[in-house]
Write a protein that holds these residues in place. Sequence first.
Motif, PDB file in Angstrom:
ATOM      1  N   ARG A 119      47.412  22.946  96.625  1.00  0.00           N
ATOM      2  CA  ARG A 119      47.596  24.126  97.507  1.00  0.00           C
ATOM      3  C   ARG A 119      48.206  25.319  96.640  1.00  0.00           C
ATOM      4  O   ARG A 119      48.050  26.461  97.300  1.00  0.00           O
ATOM      5  CB  ARG A 119      48.659  23.811  98.515  1.00  0.00           C
ATOM      6  N   THR A 121      47.641  28.134  94.267  1.00  0.00           N
ATOM      7  CA  THR A 121      46.495  28.866  94.020  1.00  0.00           C
ATOM      8  C   THR A 121      46.075  28.594  92.312  1.00  0.00           C
ATOM      9  O   THR A 121      44.851  28.344  91.837  1.00  0.00           O
ATOM     10  CB  THR A 121      46.562  30.445  94.149  1.00  0.00           C
ATOM     11  N   ARG A 173      42.947  27.983 103.382  1.00  0.00           N
ATOM     12  CA  ARG A 173      44.366  28.658 103.093  1.00  0.00           C
ATOM     13  C   ARG A 173      44.348  29.376 104.512  1.00  0.00           C
ATOM     14  O   ARG A 173      45.239  29.616 105.272  1.00  0.00           O
ATOM     15  CB  ARG A 173      44.387  29.738 101.906  1.00  0.00           C
ATOM     16  N   LEU A 174      43.228  30.087 105.076  1.00  0.00           N
ATOM     17  CA  LEU A 174      43.135  30.816 106.245  1.00  0.00           C
ATOM     18  C   LEU A 174      43.390  29.967 107.448  1.00  0.00           C
ATOM     19  O   LEU A 174      44.161  30.128 108.324  1.00  0.00           O
ATOM     20  CB  LEU A 174      41.839  31.456 106.463  1.00  0.00           C
ATOM     21  N   ASN A 176      44.940  27.184 107.273  1.00  0.00           N
ATOM     22  CA  ASN A 176      46.387  26.561 107.376  1.00  0.00           C
ATOM     23  C   ASN A 176      47.258  27.724 108.000  1.00  0.00           C
ATOM     24  O   ASN A 176      48.347  27.448 108.377  1.00  0.00           O
ATOM     25  CB  ASN A 176      46.584  26.110 105.880  1.00  0.00           C
ATOM     26  N   ARG A 177      46.975  28.995 107.296  1.00  0.00           N
ATOM     27  CA  ARG A 177      48.035  29.999 107.775  1.00  0.00           C
ATOM     28  C   ARG A 177      47.968  30.331 109.326  1.00  0.00           C
ATOM     29  O   ARG A 177      49.040  30.542 109.984  1.00  0.00           O
ATOM     30  CB  ARG A 177      47.458  31.351 106.832  1.00  0.00           C
ATOM     31  N   LYS A 178      46.764  30.203 109.874  1.00  0.00           N
ATOM     32  CA  LYS A 178      46.996  30.356 111.062  1.00  0.00           C
ATOM     33  C   LYS A 178      47.284  29.222 112.021  1.00  0.00           C
ATOM     34  O   LYS A 178      48.110  29.284 113.097  1.00  0.00           O
ATOM     35  CB  LYS A 178      45.164  30.286 111.694  1.00  0.00           C
ATOM     36  N   ARG A 179      47.365  27.948 111.429  1.00  0.00           N
ATOM     37  CA  ARG A 179      47.842  26.805 112.193  1.00  0.00           C
ATOM     38  C   ARG A 179      49.316  27.040 111.783  1.00  0.00           C
ATOM     39  O   ARG A 179      50.139  26.697 113.166  1.00  0.00           O
ATOM     40  CB  ARG A 179      47.265  25.580 111.570  1.00  0.00           C
ATOM     41  N   ILE A 180      50.034  27.453 110.915  1.00  0.00           N
ATOM     42  CA  ILE A 180      51.459  27.744 110.782  1.00  0.00           C
ATOM     43  C   ILE A 180      51.914  28.809 111.718  1.00  0.00           C
ATOM     44  O   ILE A 180      52.826  28.530 112.427  1.00  0.00           O
ATOM     45  CB  ILE A 180      51.748  27.775 109.353  1.00  0.00           C
ATOM     46  N   LYS A 181      51.073  29.681 111.897  1.00  0.00           N
ATOM     47  CA  LYS A 181      51.496  30.760 112.806  1.00  0.00           C
ATOM     48  C   LYS A 181      51.632  30.212 114.289  1.00  0.00           C
ATOM     49  O   LYS A 181      52.571  30.815 114.923  1.00  0.00           O
ATOM     50  CB  LYS A 181      50.701  32.251 112.635  1.00  0.00           C
ATOM     51  N   HIS A 184      54.713  28.316 115.055  1.00  0.00           N
ATOM     52  CA  HIS A 184      56.134  29.325 115.228  1.00  0.00           C
ATOM     53  C   HIS A 184      56.192  30.148 116.366  1.00  0.00           C
ATOM     54  O   HIS A 184      55.564  30.518 117.275  1.00  0.00           O
ATOM     55  CB  HIS A 184      56.251  30.166 113.954  1.00  0.00           C
TER      56      HIS A 184
END
Length: 184
Positions: A119, A121, A173-174, A176-181, A184
């Motif tokens: 994960r 980079t 990454r895209l 995963n970032r969406k899922r993390i947002k 929250h």
Amino acid sequence: MWISNKAILILLLPVLFAIMIVSLIKRWSFSKTLASLIFALYAAIVILIVLLPFPIKLMPGEPCLNIPVNLIPFANIADAWRTHIGTEHQLYFFRLVIGNIVLFVPFGFLAPCVWKKIRETRIAIILFLAVPICLELVQYVNGIRIGSLYRSVDVDDVILNFLGAMLGYLTYRLLNRKRIKELH
């Protein structure tokens, strides 16, 4: 004589079984187990496409043929563009370029799902360069060993495979970032 594609699939069964055992012992999540199984199947498919069918020379001591090697970036891509685009053989160009990219998109997506270190980079870039280079080296060594032109060795393949892996990684990454947002 050729090593059968079925042989690699038969060898894959114990690997899949081992993944299931390890996932039970280490109490992996369902998603990690599933990603690991999919990755193992994907790796077998890549080996089937890139390294097999593998000819085995039956007559030892025969002279080795010249193995085609391209170390000039984009040379074969440019040559394929010049000679195939606009002809009935233009599918070759798209198979060369798009095929080499698409083949490694799952690698870039699945590797960080299976291994946390990827994960990062920097680690991902190193891995995504190392694997295609190793595959090309295996093709070269096998070609010399058996004296067969069954595969060429091409830096363009490494470049295109790397681009495919990076596309898969950026997609991971895209998403995963969406899922993390969303959490929250």
